[in-house]
Design an enzyme around this catalytic site. Sequence first.
Site, PDB file in Angstrom:
ATOM      1  N   ASP A 191     -38.940  -1.726  34.460  1.00 18.98           N
ATOM      2  CA  ASP A 191     -39.602  -0.578  35.084  1.00 18.98           C
ATOM      3  C   ASP A 191     -38.720   0.659  34.908  1.00 18.98           C
ATOM      4  OD1 ASP A 191     -37.541  -0.807  36.967  1.00 18.98           O
ATOM      5  OD2 ASP A 191     -38.832  -1.662  38.517  1.00 18.98           O
ATOM      6  N   ALA A 192     -39.073   1.740  35.551  1.00 20.87           N
ATOM      7  CA  ALA A 192     -38.330   2.999  35.402  1.00 20.87           C
ATOM      8  C   ALA A 192     -36.886   2.883  35.873  1.00 20.87           C
ATOM      9  CB  ALA A 192     -39.046   4.117  36.156  1.00 20.87           C
TER      10      ALA A 192
END
Length: 134
Positions: A17-18
Amino acid sequence: MSEPFSIPIRVYIEDTDAGGIVYYVNYLKYMERARTELVRALGYDKPAMPQQGLLLVVHSAEVQYRRSAILDDALRASARIGKLGRAAITFEQKIWRGDEIICEGVVKVACVDDASRKPCALPETIYQALKAAS
């Protein structure tokens, strides 16, 4: 099978994810790969079931996340046959980083008829191979 079947997994940027942490659903993908490769190691590849008009579909999954994997981690995904029925297989699965279990789950997979999508018995040869590997 005394030791569970396992395959290596490398965490790529597409898995994260980010924040650089493996997105939760990807652990299920890693487990899918381990199950698929276990069945392949027994002599049955993915096209074998559809050619017989059958599918293996996930019936249920229970997953516990213990620790996060991050970009570039070297993981190992394992699969062991926990319970074998005539129309379903329950797999006990783990994701390891080194000697640490970071995720574990129980995944029940059912054999269904491709046309009707109703449960049906596993082909005898596959059932016997899975039984021998249990």
